[in-house]
Design an enzyme around this catalytic site. Sequence first.
Site, short mmCIF file in Angstrom:
data_model
loop_
_atom_site.label_atom_id
_atom_site.label_comp_id
_atom_site.label_asym_id
_atom_site.label_seq_id
_atom_site.Cartn_x
_atom_site.Cartn_y
_atom_site.Cartn_z
N GLY A 10 2.33 -14.58 -16.75
CA GLY A 10 1.48 -14.05 -15.67
C GLY A 10 0.00 -14.03 -16.05
O GLY A 10 -0.39 -14.47 -17.14
N ASN A 35 6.77 -14.97 -10.16
CA ASN A 35 5.39 -14.99 -9.69
C ASN A 35 4.47 -15.74 -10.65
O ASN A 35 3.29 -15.44 -10.74
CB ASN A 35 4.86 -13.56 -9.54
CG ASN A 35 5.40 -12.89 -8.29
OD1 ASN A 35 5.48 -13.52 -7.24
ND2 ASN A 35 5.81 -11.64 -8.41
N SER A 124 -1.35 1.14 -14.80
CA SER A 124 -2.42 0.81 -13.85
C SER A 124 -3.19 2.06 -13.47
O SER A 124 -2.63 3.17 -13.44
CB SER A 124 -1.77 0.21 -12.60
OG SER A 124 -2.68 0.19 -11.53
N TYR A 148 4.97 0.95 -5.45
CA TYR A 148 4.51 0.23 -6.65
C TYR A 148 3.91 1.21 -7.65
O TYR A 148 4.25 1.23 -8.83
CB TYR A 148 3.47 -0.85 -6.25
CG TYR A 148 2.58 -1.26 -7.40
CD1 TYR A 148 3.08 -2.04 -8.43
CD2 TYR A 148 1.24 -0.84 -7.46
CE1 TYR A 148 2.27 -2.39 -9.51
CE2 TYR A 148 0.44 -1.18 -8.53
CZ TYR A 148 0.96 -1.96 -9.55
OH TYR A 148 0.16 -2.29 -10.61
N LYS A 152 5.08 2.69 -11.68
CA LYS A 152 4.25 2.79 -12.90
C LYS A 152 4.28 4.22 -13.43
O LYS A 152 4.42 4.45 -14.63
CB LYS A 152 2.80 2.38 -12.60
CG LYS A 152 2.61 0.92 -12.26
CD LYS A 152 2.84 0.02 -13.46
CE LYS A 152 2.69 -1.45 -13.13
NZ LYS A 152 3.20 -2.35 -14.17
N ASN A 197 -3.97 -10.73 -2.22
CA ASN A 197 -4.17 -9.36 -1.76
C ASN A 197 -5.44 -8.77 -2.35
O ASN A 197 -6.04 -7.88 -1.77
CB ASN A 197 -3.02 -8.45 -2.26
CG ASN A 197 -1.68 -8.87 -1.69
OD1 ASN A 197 -1.56 -9.05 -0.49
ND2 ASN A 197 -0.69 -9.02 -2.55
N LEU A 199 -9.31 -8.66 -4.22
CA LEU A 199 -10.63 -9.14 -3.77
C LEU A 199 -11.07 -10.45 -4.45
O LEU A 199 -11.46 -11.39 -3.76
CB LEU A 199 -11.67 -8.03 -4.00
CG LEU A 199 -13.08 -8.35 -3.57
CD1 LEU A 199 -13.16 -8.69 -2.09
CD2 LEU A 199 -14.01 -7.16 -3.88
#
Length: 354
Positions: A10, A35, A124, A148, A152, A197, A199
């Site tokens: 990833g 992914n 995160s 999500y 975490k 999703n 920016l």
Amino acid sequence: MFILVTGGAGFIGSHTCVELLNAGYELIVIDNFLNSKPESLHRVQELTGKSFKFYQVDMLEEVQMERVFLENRIDAVIHFAGLKAVGESVSNPLLYYKNNLMSTFILCQLMQKYNIKHLVFSSSATVYGLPESVPISEDFHLKALNPYGRTKLIIEQVLQDLYSSDPEWSISLLRYFNPIGAHESGLIGEDPQNIPNNLMPYITQVAAGKLHELEVFGSCYPTVDGTGVRDYIHVVDLAIGHLMALEKTFKSSGVHAYNLGTGQGYSVLELVSAFESVTGVRIPYRITNPRSGDAAICYADSTKAWKELGWKAKKGIEEMCADSWRWQYNNPDGYINKVKGPHITNEEEFLVQK
Ligand code: UD1
């Protein structure tokens, strides 16, 4: 030292593999390519000139996972693998709970069974929810706002309990702020599978002409220009943070959370403007409604990472923009059309021999 890297193909995983290999670690990488693409690992090899072992494994498959532990000496684990799209987690929470939680439970059970107690976990800043003030330090109240984020947070708590049950565990919880940028070579970077999703990949795809215009989510926040403020951090700085956290886990036990951010906030329009001036490419945008669940301002106090890990972000916003753009420009379709050599589809072919 032999490090097991889950989700190593990833965005953050591949950059961390580069830093680990360059620092002389031996790697065992696992990924299910849900992914990500095998090509990212070819590029890691190309960039470092180093080989490593790879298994295409779904972490929910206990038998396959155990094989990885049986066949390798492992000193520590860096756990990146997991689903990470907030919107998808709201529409399909069970998928997120099953995938992110079960995979971590299976991993930790195997670590316990094989007496491996050094772990760096990819958490995160989402665990802070909507922070009451900034900068955000690690002792802030934790609150997840979506499935999500809850995965975490739950994993962080599970890891705390694991340590309470056995003080030999040594665990770093790395709370990332907003990772952007790419390796300066332009060989590896973020490769969203659908419409981005986040920016920065959205901006680079507008710049490349793949998307028509950027939608700026809200312009009435109490910020410098009304748009949301975030702490963007270069992915290579983030990767180096993993190395330093790993070294810390070898020196002392405990569970330690660290914010990995720059401590500097930029609004959406400030990021757009920095991107335009660094690249010379104009980004058409339109102001739309705020996105539900978005905080107005979010940036880190990363003093703890500096004091305890000796880590500090070094790369500024210009480098982040230039490197994001180089990656996008050199790889207009991500990893898809850049496969060099035989296309690797299964584990046996992929296993890189020393
Ligand atoms: C998002 C996730 C967060 C996750 C992180 C991973 C949400 C609500 N939060 O953080 O849980 O850990 O990604 O990288 O999805 N923006 C636009 N237009 C866009 C996209 C974003 O204006 O097309 C704005 C957002 O409103 C925000 C800023 O840009 O102010 C950054 O957004 P994004 O890159 O999605 O990151 P976060 O929302 O901070």
